[in-house]
Design a protein around this motif. Structure first.
Motif, PDB file in Angstrom:
ATOM      1  N   UNK A 259      34.577  -4.630  61.203  1.00  0.00           N
ATOM      2  CA  UNK A 259      33.196  -4.574  60.728  1.00  0.00           C
ATOM      3  C   UNK A 259      32.278  -3.692  61.527  1.00  0.00           C
ATOM      4  N   UNK A 260      32.663  -3.314  62.750  1.00  0.00           N
ATOM      5  CA  UNK A 260      31.843  -2.390  63.536  1.00  0.00           C
ATOM      6  C   UNK A 260      32.732  -1.356  64.206  1.00  0.00           C
ATOM      7  N   UNK A 261      32.164  -0.166  64.441  1.00  0.00           N
ATOM      8  CA  UNK A 261      32.855   0.907  65.173  1.00  0.00           C
ATOM      9  C   UNK A 261      31.781   1.733  65.862  1.00  0.00           C
ATOM     10  N   UNK A 262      31.829   1.794  67.170  1.00  0.00           N
ATOM     11  CA  UNK A 262      30.813   2.510  67.942  1.00  0.00           C
ATOM     12  C   UNK A 262      31.486   3.431  68.955  1.00  0.00           C
ATOM     13  N   UNK A 263      31.039   4.680  68.985  1.00  0.00           N
ATOM     14  CA  UNK A 263      31.577   5.620  69.970  1.00  0.00           C
ATOM     15  C   UNK A 263      30.676   6.839  70.058  1.00  0.00           C
ATOM     16  N   UNK A 264      30.461   7.322  71.281  1.00  0.00           N
ATOM     17  CA  UNK A 264      29.788   8.593  71.497  1.00  0.00           C
ATOM     18  C   UNK A 264      28.302   8.574  71.237  1.00  0.00           C
ATOM     19  N   UNK A 265      27.632   9.653  71.706  1.00  0.00           N
ATOM     20  CA  UNK A 265      26.202   9.796  71.457  1.00  0.00           C
ATOM     21  C   UNK A 265      25.782  11.248  71.240  1.00  0.00           C
ATOM     22  N   UNK A 266      26.758  12.188  71.196  1.00  0.00           N
ATOM     23  CA  UNK A 266      26.432  13.597  70.948  1.00  0.00           C
ATOM     24  C   UNK A 266      27.655  14.282  70.354  1.00  0.00           C
ATOM     25  N   UNK A 267      27.389  15.204  69.399  1.00  0.00           N
ATOM     26  CA  UNK A 267      28.481  15.776  68.625  1.00  0.00           C
ATOM     27  C   UNK A 267      29.434  16.660  69.410  1.00  0.00           C
ATOM     28  N   UNK A 268      29.015  17.206  70.550  1.00  0.00           N
ATOM     29  CA  UNK A 268      29.914  18.100  71.288  1.00  0.00           C
ATOM     30  C   UNK A 268      30.428  17.472  72.583  1.00  0.00           C
ATOM     31  N   UNK A 269      30.347  16.139  72.679  1.00  0.00           N
ATOM     32  CA  UNK A 269      30.887  15.419  73.831  1.00  0.00           C
ATOM     33  C   UNK A 269      31.936  14.439  73.351  1.00  0.00           C
ATOM     34  N   UNK A 270      33.113  14.531  73.917  1.00  0.00           N
ATOM     35  CA  UNK A 270      34.143  13.520  73.670  1.00  0.00           C
ATOM     36  C   UNK A 270      33.860  12.359  74.625  1.00  0.00           C
ATOM     37  N   UNK A 271      33.583  11.167  74.092  1.00  0.00           N
ATOM     38  CA  UNK A 271      33.198  10.051  74.966  1.00  0.00           C
ATOM     39  C   UNK A 271      34.403   9.494  75.721  1.00  0.00           C
ATOM     40  N   UNK A 272      34.118   8.621  76.664  1.00  0.00           N
ATOM     41  CA  UNK A 272      35.220   8.043  77.431  1.00  0.00           C
ATOM     42  C   UNK A 272      35.666   6.694  76.877  1.00  0.00           C
ATOM     43  N   UNK A 273      34.947   6.185  75.857  1.00  0.00           N
ATOM     44  CA  UNK A 273      35.409   4.943  75.260  1.00  0.00           C
ATOM     45  C   UNK A 273      34.881   4.785  73.843  1.00  0.00           C
TER      46      UNK A 273
ATOM     47  N   UNK B 141      40.862  -3.048  76.301  1.00  0.00           N
ATOM     48  CA  UNK B 141      40.347  -4.381  76.606  1.00  0.00           C
ATOM     49  C   UNK B 141      40.129  -5.115  75.277  1.00  0.00           C
ATOM     50  N   UNK B 142      40.788  -6.257  75.106  1.00  0.00           N
ATOM     51  CA  UNK B 142      40.641  -7.067  73.893  1.00  0.00           C
ATOM     52  C   UNK B 142      40.002  -8.384  74.297  1.00  0.00           C
ATOM     53  N   UNK B 143      38.769  -8.604  73.826  1.00  0.00           N
ATOM     54  CA  UNK B 143      38.037  -9.822  74.156  1.00  0.00           C
ATOM     55  C   UNK B 143      37.932 -10.712  72.925  1.00  0.00           C
ATOM     56  N   UNK B 144      37.910 -12.003  73.161  1.00  0.00           N
ATOM     57  CA  UNK B 144      37.775 -12.985  72.079  1.00  0.00           C
ATOM     58  C   UNK B 144      36.306 -13.298  71.845  1.00  0.00           C
ATOM     59  N   UNK B 145      35.896 -13.270  70.581  1.00  0.00           N
ATOM     60  CA  UNK B 145      34.518 -13.580  70.221  1.00  0.00           C
ATOM     61  C   UNK B 145      34.408 -14.945  69.567  1.00  0.00           C
TER      62      UNK B 145
ATOM     63  N   UNK C 107      34.502   1.472  70.753  1.00  0.00           N
ATOM     64  CA  UNK C 107      34.484   0.003  70.651  1.00  0.00           C
ATOM     65  C   UNK C 107      34.426  -0.395  69.181  1.00  0.00           C
ATOM     66  N   UNK C 108      35.283  -1.315  68.796  1.00  0.00           N
ATOM     67  CA  UNK C 108      35.208  -1.841  67.434  1.00  0.00           C
ATOM     68  C   UNK C 108      35.506  -3.337  67.450  1.00  0.00           C
ATOM     69  N   UNK C 109      35.117  -4.020  66.352  1.00  0.00           N
ATOM     70  CA  UNK C 109      35.271  -5.465  66.267  1.00  0.00           C
ATOM     71  C   UNK C 109      36.103  -5.848  65.054  1.00  0.00           C
TER      72      UNK C 109
ATOM     73  N   UNK D  95      37.534 -10.537  67.436  1.00  0.00           N
ATOM     74  CA  UNK D  95      38.011  -9.823  68.618  1.00  0.00           C
ATOM     75  C   UNK D  95      37.199  -8.550  68.809  1.00  0.00           C
ATOM     76  N   UNK D  96      36.868  -8.260  70.061  1.00  0.00           N
ATOM     77  CA  UNK D  96      36.151  -7.037  70.419  1.00  0.00           C
ATOM     78  C   UNK D  96      37.109  -6.153  71.195  1.00  0.00           C
ATOM     79  N   UNK D  97      37.369  -4.955  70.675  1.00  0.00           N
ATOM     80  CA  UNK D  97      38.331  -4.040  71.279  1.00  0.00           C
ATOM     81  C   UNK D  97      37.590  -2.858  71.900  1.00  0.00           C
ATOM     82  N   UNK D  98      37.797  -2.646  73.191  1.00  0.00           N
ATOM     83  CA  UNK D  98      37.239  -1.480  73.878  1.00  0.00           C
ATOM     84  C   UNK D  98      38.384  -0.551  74.230  1.00  0.00           C
ATOM     85  N   UNK D  99      38.362   0.621  73.616  1.00  0.00           N
ATOM     86  CA  UNK D  99      39.402   1.632  73.822  1.00  0.00           C
ATOM     87  C   UNK D  99      38.923   2.593  74.893  1.00  0.00           C
TER      88      UNK D  99
END
Length: 406
Positions: free
Chosen positions: A240-254, A293-297, A256-258, A190-194
């Protein structure tokens, strides 16, 4: 010719394959090499079978059953630990990043062992029937076997009588394991987008921080197995995965983890899927965030060995390996192998063989440090000892095929 005469070829092929791994659905060189070797043995060869790089070789030798034998070809995005002179230094691009590529699940031993077995079988003149050799892509993403189904149905309209497959595991080299019934778990992905509300790191009150929210989900999801699955029911949940953000002083808008879950019982599977939905969406509601959003992989079925076929293979292994043939436990790892015989509703047998120094394995078990001292599949140091691993893989496949064709 005997196994001894083919051993140098098998070992050289293994080293070649280990040093040149390819990611799922990119197994172009490996597939071409398998096809080349099949042609040299007199097989009728079909390439690019299915949706990717599948290879099928067919050898017909008189009346008798049709036996499908399979090896998977793909490697993993893992950077290999420096342990052997034939180590992989291959890199590739995956999801926009440069990754190391390694046969960290032993598919190189599967290919070399199957080619070795085919070479031995071709030299023998006391069997009759048809061998269908399948070199399958994309097992690691659970797509390769399903992607070959339609093409296999067209190539073999008459069907097969049995399918055979094997896998190297973190056990003692020289040991072979078989069992009837369920031996490998079902797998769900499952792919979860928060979805939160982004903003400046200095003003968190104006945001809904998806990293904090997703982190809370990650911790809570770990309670499904420990608090919602009975101790007698085997199950695993891994993030197994966790992805979020691209800069230390920005709170991202989403964020994603699997998630990956492994189960043996359909009821446990459904309970875990429902719990994932409940926890993820419940945390969103508590945080005032929109629903995630919860997607099936990728999905893999249970691997369930046919009782009669497993008994026949087991008897052949008793004769070939003696006390080194032992009952197989149920593994929470998963396989897509069973999609191949499912094309015709045929029975199948899938077995395991060890790949590590027997003394290391025995001492680690005695110390209670097996999990720490013996590398697990997908680890950067999962490098089976050359022998007797390759001999065992070759002998096991020869014995299993001859159980039906000799």
């Amino acid at each position: 010719m005997t196994l001894e005469s083919h051993r140098p070829f098998i070992e050289d092929l293994y080293r070649e394959l280990h040093a040149s791994p390819e990611l799922s659905n990119r197994e172009h060189r490996s597939a071409a090499r398998m096809a080349e070797l099949l042609r040299g043995l007199g097989f009728e060869v079909h390439e690019q079978v299915g949706e990717a790089t599948g290879v099928v070789g067919i050898l017909r030798r008189g009346e008798g059953p049709t036996v499908l034998v399979r090896a998977d070809m793909d490697a993993l995005p893992v950077t290999e630990a420096e342990q052997v002179p034939y180590r992989s230094t291959v890199t590739d691009q995956l999801d926009g990043q440069t990754v190391g590529v390694m046969h960290a699940c032993g598919h190189d031993t599967h290919m070399a062992g199957l080619q070795g077995a085919l070479h031995v079988l071709v030299d023998q003149d006391d069997w009759s029937g048809t061998i269908v050799a399948v070199f399958q892509p994309a097992e690691e993403v659970m797509q390769g076997a399903a992607g070959m189904q339609d093409a296999l149905r067209e190539l073999l309209p008459g069907g097969i009588d049995v399918a055979l497959g094997q896998h190297v595991m973190p056990g003692a080299a020289g040991e072979v394991q078989t069992a009837a019934g369920p031996i490998m778990a079902a797998s769900d992905h499952f792919i979860v987008t928060v979805r939160g509300r982004g903003g400046h790191g200095s003003q968190p009150e104006k945001t809904i921080d998806p990293i904090v929210l997703a982190a809370s989900m990650v911790l809570r999801l770990q309670t499904i197995v420990s608090r919602e699955v009975a101790p007698a029911e085997r199950a695993v949940l891994t993030i197994g995965t966790f992805h979020a953000g691209n800069k230390q002083n920005i709170i991202p808008d989403q964020a994603r983890f699997e998630i990956n879950i492994r189960t043996f019982e359909p009821a446990v599977r459904q309970r875990m899927i429902a719990a994932i939905e409940r926890i993820v969406q419940g945390e969103c509601q508590v945080a005032g965030a929109p629903p995630a959003l919860i997607e099936t992989g990728d999905i893999a079925p249970l691997t369930i060995n046919d009782a009669d076929a497993a008994a026949r293979v087991g008897a052949a292994f008793d004769a070939e390996f003696g006390e080194a043939h032992v009952p197989s436990p149920q593994y929470l790892g998963s396989e897509d192998f069973s999609y191949l015989p499912a094309v015709w509703g045929a029975p199948y047998v899938f077995w395991m063989y060890g790949g590590f120094d027997p003394q290391l394995v025995a001492e680690a078990r005695e110390r209670g440090t097996f999990d720490q001292d013996v590398p697990s599949n997908h680890a950067p140091n999962f490098i089976p000892v050359l022998q007797p691993t390759l001999d065992t893989a070759t002998r096991a496949m020869v014995a299993a095929v001859r159980a039906f064709l000799a």
